[in-house]
Design an enzyme around this catalytic site. Structure first.
Site, PDB file in Angstrom:
ATOM      1  N   ARG A   1      58.195 102.589  13.912  1.00 44.64           N
ATOM      2  CA  ARG A   1      58.816 101.470  14.618  1.00 44.64           C
ATOM      3  C   ARG A   1      57.790 100.841  15.549  1.00 44.64           C
ATOM      4  NH1 ARG A   1      61.807 101.281  11.138  1.00 44.64           N
ATOM      5  NH2 ARG A   1      64.093 101.364  11.089  1.00 44.64           N
TER       6      ARG A   1
ATOM      7  N   HIS B   1      56.253  94.736   7.154  1.00 47.06           N
ATOM      8  CA  HIS B   1      57.358  95.707   7.087  1.00 47.06           C
ATOM      9  C   HIS B   1      57.723  96.021   5.633  1.00 47.06           C
ATOM     10  CE1 HIS B   1      60.927  97.363   9.592  1.00 47.06           C
ATOM     11  NE2 HIS B   1      60.690  98.135   8.549  1.00 47.06           N
TER      12      HIS B   1
END
Length: 311
Positions: free
Chosen positions: A223, A271
């Protein structure tokens, strides 16, 4: 038993087709789901806020992603309903391949040779062998533990850190504050697969980045909130950090004026380290929900959220 498929970020119709092909269960697709009090289980990816709260008889929620912030950020989400994170072979294999690729980039000094190429600089260096390289893994859940084990099998000296004690064959598992400092001080390549929780936010700050060996490289596929961006940029500029492969960020998409885009020691990926593939994810969801529908215990399913840990 009725199952609700509620997604704003995935192709709900494609998932519905996959579930139908598996003769899975009575599936209702939001927003044409009828009486939500009839819903027993929900399958979700970034659902509209408040929808799941209307499912008054909900027994469990199955995320279509490994992360669950898209669910827990909804303030109306029922607190007593268990959440199952997506853990399936395709997602795991995708993460293994992403991390291996970027680890090898730094292990083989490719980032240094690329910088030399930009300067037209012929500067031979001998990369170390795997057994001469120590790699640290932050996060030893299903994904982190699997990857750490595979890197160990490849020959790397593997360290792993988690909030609680773990045992993984071939991995020197550490925990707690002292364990974190030890891992950082020994890791020339650091991989982050920790989730975003209050305890992990900006874990990689200036103080902790300074614990790494000079020139260490970072692969962040966990993250973005784990990294203090200003601290990392400063460490890259001084050479304390030799390179960073970043797949996750505080804000996504990454703003076009963010310094990471133009920094010569940063590789940005959008991502994509590990995505849920319908081809394998649908079968995983069906297996888990059928197990629950048959009266099976939820605690034997991989990926059930730990409310105390927040993931």
């Amino acid at each position: 038993m009725a199952v609700l498929l509620c997604s704003r970020s995935e192709s709900a119709q494609e998932w519905a087709k996959a579930f139908a092909a598996l003769n899975a269960f009575e599936l209702r697709v939001w927003p044409n789901a009828g009486d939500l009090s009839e819903i027993d289980y929900a399958i979700a990816a970034h659902p509209e806020e408040g929808v799941l709260a209307q499912c008054s008889n909900l027994k469990a929620i199955h995320s279509l992603w490994a992360g669950i912030e898209h669910l827990t950020n909804d303030p109306s989400l029922p607190k007593n309903v268990p959440i199952i994170r997506m853990i399936d072979p395709g997602l795991t294999q995708g993460m293994v391949e992403y991390v291996f690729g970027h680890v090898m980039r730094y292990h083989l000094l490719t980032h240094i040779f690329q910088a030399g190429q930009a300067r037209h600089d012929w500067a031979p260096m001998d990369p170390p062998l795997a057994q001469e390289r120590t790699i640290g893994m932050l996060g030893l859940g299903v994904l982190g533990g699997t990857i750490a084990g595979k890197l160990s099998d490849f020959g790397f000296n593997m360290l792993g850190w988690s909030r609680s004690p773990k045992e993984i064959k071939g991995v020197d598992c550490l925990h707690g504050e002292n364990g974190l400092i030890e891992l950082l001080s020994r890791s020339s390549i650091l991989i982050n697969l920790l989730p975003n929780t209050p305890a992990t936010t900006k874990l990689l700050n200036a103080e902790n980045l300074a614990q790494l060996p000079t020139g260490a490289c970072i692969v962040n596929a966990g993250r973005g909130q784990l990294i203090d961006d200003d601290a990392l940029l400063a460490a890259l500029d001084t050479g304390q950090i030799g390179g960073a492969s970043l797949d996750v960020f505080w804000e996504e998409p990454l703003p076009k004026d963010h310094p990471y885009w133009s920094h010569d020691k940063v590789l940005v990926t959008p991502h994509i380290a590990s995505v849920t593939r319908i081809s394998t994810g649908a079968a995983t969801v069906v297996k888990n929900l059928r197990h629950l529908m048959a009266g099976g215990a939820i605690d034997v399913i991989d990926g059930v959220m730990d409310p105390g840990a927040g993931y």
